[in-house]
Design an enzyme around this catalytic site. Structure first.
Site, PDB file in Angstrom:
ATOM      1  N   GLU B  61     -22.886   6.371 -12.870  1.00  0.00           N
ATOM      2  CA  GLU B  61     -21.538   6.771 -12.454  1.00  0.00           C
ATOM      3  C   GLU B  61     -20.626   7.113 -13.628  1.00  0.00           C
ATOM      4  O   GLU B  61     -19.826   8.041 -13.546  1.00  0.00           O
ATOM      5  CB  GLU B  61     -20.899   5.673 -11.585  1.00  0.00           C
ATOM      6  CG  GLU B  61     -21.486   5.554 -10.180  1.00  0.00           C
ATOM      7  CD  GLU B  61     -22.804   4.798 -10.131  1.00  0.00           C
ATOM      8  OE1 GLU B  61     -23.221   4.236 -11.168  1.00  0.00           O
ATOM      9  OE2 GLU B  61     -23.439   4.753  -9.064  1.00  0.00           O
ATOM     10  N   HIS B 130     -19.140  -1.709  -0.314  1.00  0.00           N
ATOM     11  CA  HIS B 130     -19.136  -0.380   0.303  1.00  0.00           C
ATOM     12  C   HIS B 130     -17.952  -0.197   1.242  1.00  0.00           C
ATOM     13  O   HIS B 130     -17.978   0.683   2.088  1.00  0.00           O
ATOM     14  CB  HIS B 130     -20.421  -0.144   1.103  1.00  0.00           C
ATOM     15  CG  HIS B 130     -21.671  -0.113   0.285  1.00  0.00           C
ATOM     16  ND1 HIS B 130     -22.246  -1.240  -0.228  1.00  0.00           N
ATOM     17  CD2 HIS B 130     -22.458   0.912  -0.118  1.00  0.00           C
ATOM     18  CE1 HIS B 130     -23.346  -0.914  -0.901  1.00  0.00           C
ATOM     19  NE2 HIS B 130     -23.493   0.377  -0.855  1.00  0.00           N
TER      20      HIS B 130
END
Lengths: 318, 326
Positions: B61, B130
């Site tokens: 990321e 999430h």
């Protein structure tokens, strides 16, 4: 290497050396503030690598970035003005020593987050690839950065996508006070290239000729579309991590032994032994560099401070 | 414009296709965005049309954001996808310390026109890695733009405007929206950034609601209307920098404010709105400001627990009644 290139590298090294000396004295005179990291002793890396780059090629630099900035073509007066936080500086006083950048010369900035420049340089290289140009990017970083996650992320993706980038590690042996042997799992950071299936080589970072050979190979590979390379330049910083560092972590003898390996002296010896330049000619170049830096300091000192009325400009595009 | 009903996810997909078509400098980059078309299927069909401009990355990321910002300052317009907004945590430095600062540090010498698309919010039973609402993480980082659509129409128009914007945009896509359908024109269009929308006009109380809370606020407003309470609903759409005027004007009119947001109450989006209103239009307030938020806990997995900690339309209705009856 031809004489002209050698002399140009030499001139750049002298400019960096005297620039750093001047920054130190201005700091000691309290004219220059903040956290200033000098690259004295490491000049050969920036000067030699950047001698192979054009304005349109990119670099990302580090908190120890004055040398990279000058070697990539920055004018010492605007660079010194930036160190002093003046309006005439490259970032008009917003960046200072740790964020200096001359984007018109392809310098995407010094960076005070260790390792953060690596993926940014890889992005510059990706842009060159997508735009189908023959530009290359060089990410300068230190030994400490090779232990940051982004080092590994950037090398991996650059290898997978065969990006035109050269990762140039200036291993000056210390992450602030911690010796590289106490922080790093490998003796040579260059071997980490193996993990990403790219060439990695160790060179003497105080020897212009070794760096020159390595960077030439790496640029050729990058331009041929074969992907990145990692070059580890073993060197040493003469001063502390920052101006004012008490340096309790190393001995005076150690520092002195490295001063004997001065990259500038070494090149001068080569010039004299091979009768490329005379002592007199070397002195002329020293004097010229001193003049340039004195003028840069005068320029910076006499420049005006930035106007706070504009402090909110350019947070966003207007 | 030729209108038809398509889903929120399809609207974003269409925006990407149209911008890729219009401008060669736009490309997409992220985990599984190319061949597979994204974890939520939002980037489908792009790699097939423009294989060079759709980059599947490693699980990296920081590198995704760093590469995007490097490419952006060198003249391209990357649209990066982070599979879940929570993963921005891994890339925080590149976004906050680097992309956000480039224009300012170099005093306008460079632009960093990049978009980071990130599915955000709760509701799909995936627990705390999430399901977070990340907007307040970035709301005190000048240099970043935070965009949060609540309808398919806005999703398409705001994404197109974000891609054309010159600064880094975090484009939050509430993951419960992807299959929800709404009217979306076929043609390309922009919805103006930095502009709140009055979703419903009213007299008695203002609700400032973001993303999933907008529909709940509308439901609450219907219920309250039956009881004679007239509600004005404002969706900021760009959360930062904020369209302060639209909110202040509304509060000056109604004299009452309820803020409905997902995410913990502490230092959340609503905290900023409440402070702003107290500073700017205090003299118009008839009641204390109320915040309706997720509880101050990580989002738990069990559907029973998740539903318990996230606000409902009933919570919004009760908050509105409380300020009206104050």
């Amino acid at each position: 290497m031809d004489k002209k290139r050698l002399q140009s590298i030499y001139e750049t090294m002298l400019t960096i050396r005297y620039f750093e000396d001047k920054a130190l004295s201005l700091f000691e005179e309290n004219q220059l503030r903040g956290s200033v990291h000098l690259c004295t002793g490491q000049e050969a890396v920036a000067a030699t690598v950047c001698s192979h780059l054009r304005d349109e090629d990119y670099i990302t630099s580090t908190h120890r970035g004055h040398g990279h900035c000058i070697a990539k073509g920055a004018e010492p007066d605007k660079a010194m003005a930036e160190l002093m936080g003046k309006a005439a500086g490259y970032c008009q006083g917003r960046g200072g020593s740790m964020h200096i950048a001359d984007v018109t010369k392809g310098n995407l900035g010094a960076n005070a987050i260790v390792g953060a420049g690596l993926p940014i340089a890889a992005g510059a290289a990706l842009s060159a690839k997508l735009r189908k140009t023959d530009q290359v990017a060089v990410a300068f970083f230190g030994d400490g950065a090779s232990n940051e996650g982004v080092f590994h992320e950037a090398l991996n993706l650059a290898s997978v996508w065969k990006l035109p980038i050269i990762f140039v590690c200036e291993n000056n042996q210390f992450g602030i006070s911690t010796h590289v042997s106490k922080s790093t799992s490998v003796q040579d950071i260059a071997v980490r290239a193996k993990a990403y299936d790219i060439p990695g080589e160790v060179v003497d970072g105080n020897d212009v000729f070794s760096i020159d050979e390595a960077i030439k190979r790496a640029i050729k590979r990058a331009k041929a579309g074969e992907g990145p390379s990692l070059i580890e330049c073993k060197t040493y910083r003469w001063y502390g991590h920052w101006i004012g560092d008490p340096q309790v972590y190393r001995t005076k003898e150690d520092v002195e032994s490295w001063k004997k390996k001065c990259p500038i002296k070494r090149l001068e010896t080569y010039f004299l032994e091979n009768k490329i330049m005379t002592q007199q000619e070397l002195t002329v170049m020293h004097n010229k560099a001193v003049e340039v830096i004195d003028a840069a300091a005068d320029f910076a000192i006499s420049s005006s401070d930035p106007d706070p009325a504009f402090v909110l400009d350019n947070v966003y595009c207007e | 414009m030729s209108m038809r009903k398509i889903s929120f996810g399809k609207a974003i997909n269409e925006a990407l296709h149209q911008e890729m078509e219009r401008d060669d400098s736009v490309f997409i980059i992220g985990e599984d965005v190319a061949k597979m078309g994204g974890d939520f299927g939002v980037t489908r069909g792009i790699w097939q049309k423009w294989p060079d401009r759709a980059k599947d990355t490693a699980l990296s990321e920081s590198a995704i954001i760093g590469l995007a910002s490097g490419a952006a300052v060198c003249g391209l317009r990357p649209v990066a996808e982070l599979m879940f907004a929570d993963f921005i945590g891994v890339a925080f430095d590149q976004l906050v310390n680097n992309a956000a600062k480039l224009r300012y540090m170099f005093n306008g010498e460079v632009s960093c026109p990049m978009v980071v698309r990130a599915p955000t919010g709760s509701g799909i039973r995936t627990a705390y890695h999430h399901s977070q609402s990340v907007e307040p993480w970035f709301m005190n980082v000048p240099g970043l733009v935070i965009v949060a659509p609540s309808t398919p129409y806005e999703a398409k128009g705001l994404l197109i405007a974000s891609i054309r914007n010159e600064d880094p945009v975090i484009f939050l896509e509430h993951k419960s929206f992807y299959s929800i359908k709404g009217d979306v024109p076929e043609e390309s269009y922009e919805v103006e950034l930095f502009k709140a929308e009055v979703k419903r006009e009213g007299r008695d109380v203002t609700i400032v609601a973001t993303m999933s809370m907008v529909a709940l606020a509308e439901k609450a407003a219907e219920k309250l209307a039956e009881e004679g309470i007239s509600v004005e609903i404002i969706d900021p759409r760009t959360l930062f920098p904020l369209d302060k005027d639209t909110i202040n004007r509304s509060v000056a009119k109604t004299g009452r404010l309820v803020i409905a947001q997902e995410g913990p109450k502490v230092m959340g989006f609503g905290a900023e709105i409440a402070a702003m209103v107290v500073e700017d239009v205090f003299e118009y307030l008839k009641a204390p400001v109320k915040r309706v938020t997720t509880m101050d806990v990580p989002i738990p997995f069990s559907p029973v627990l998740e539903d318990y900690v996230v606000p409902t339309d009933v919570d919004i209705t009760e908050a509105c009644k409380a300020v009206v009856e104050f």
